[in-house]
Scaffold this active site. Structure first.
Site: not given
Ligand code: PXP
Length: 247
Positions: A46, A50-51, A8, A11, A44, A101-102, A152, A71, A192
């Site tokens: 979102r 945000r990222h 992932n 980040h 992901h 985070t999730t 998952e 995601e 996670h």
């Protein structure tokens, strides 16, 4: 059965966005991750972007040579995004704006009818559908009923358990959920909070085919990469002085 790693790269985008820069680029990180053995790149997108941003998704769709796993929340907006960019797989996750985070799994049992319709549309677009759920047998059965391809399992509670007995209990829940899912014909993944210090018991579960890991890998890359990064900067500065002296 061999186990695959999905890396992932969210980040990396967080770090880039924090300074409003163009680097580091998640596409560069994805390239390095694939070269090092990742079987999949996970991002992901979102609601608040945000990222990862839409542009990242478009670039990664063109550059990822393994598999691109998106995601996403089960919203109409994201359905359009999937139809446009066609990731290899979609992992449906719950999303709340205020969370870091999730934080929990999707309540599939609660949203069965809507999810079934939503998943059908994704599958018609030839997207492999995974549901991010707590290791709970009712959720596993519900995931099967809504015709997901895969689940998952959320390993957050296992990773956060401070006491040995709690951790063993959480691990047992993951094992039971993985076995039940496999019996129902679902592909089983997990993720996670997994890191170098805690993933062994999870990676050892036969039924689990894939782990999606972000924070631990990027965190290690930052620290391990610092030596090279500082040496390069010192050399760069010295070279600037030398060329001034000789010029
Ligand atoms: N899998 C899912 C569905 C996630 O939402 C996340 C967090 O973005 C991960 C895996 C990776 O978690 P971590 O960054 O803690 O490795």
């Amino acid at each position: 059965m061999p186990i695959r790693l999905g890396v992932n790269v969210d980040h990396v985008a967080t770090l880039r966005n924090q300074r409003g820069e163009r680097y580091p680029d998640p596409a560069d990180a994805a390239f390095v991750a694939e070269r090092a053995g990742a079987s999949q790149i996970t991002i992901h997108l979102r609601e608040d972007r945000r990222h990862i941003r839409d542009r990242d998704l478009a670039i990664l769709r063109q550059t990822v040579t393994t598999r691109l796993n998106l995601e996403m929340a089960a919203t109409q907006e994201m359905l359009k995004v999937v139809f446009e960019h066609k990731p290899d797989s979609a992992t449906l996750v719950p999303e709340r704006r205020e969370e870091l985070t999730t934080e929990g799994g999707l309540d599939v049992a609660m949203h069965r009818e809507n999810l079934k319709r939503y998943i059908r549309q994704l599958r018609e677009a030839e997207v492999w559908v995974s549901l991010f759920i707590e290791p709970d047998l009712d959720q596993v059965r519900a995931a099967h009923k809504v015709e997901a391809n895969a689940i998952e399992l959320h390993t957050g509670k296992y990773c956060n358990a401070a006491m040995r007995a709690d951790r063993a209990e959480e691990l047992a829940r993951v094992v039971d959920a993985a076995k039940a899912a496999r019996r129902l014909g679902l592909a089983v993944y997990a993720g996670h909070g997994l890191g170098y210090h805690n993933l062994r018991p999870i990676a050892a579960i036969d039924e689990i085919e894939e782990l999606n890991i972000g924070h631990a890998i990027i965190a290690r890359a930052v620290v391990d990469g610092l030596d090279r990064a500082v040496r390069d900067m010192v050399a760069c500065m010295a070279e600037a002085r030398e060329s001034r002296a000789s010029g």
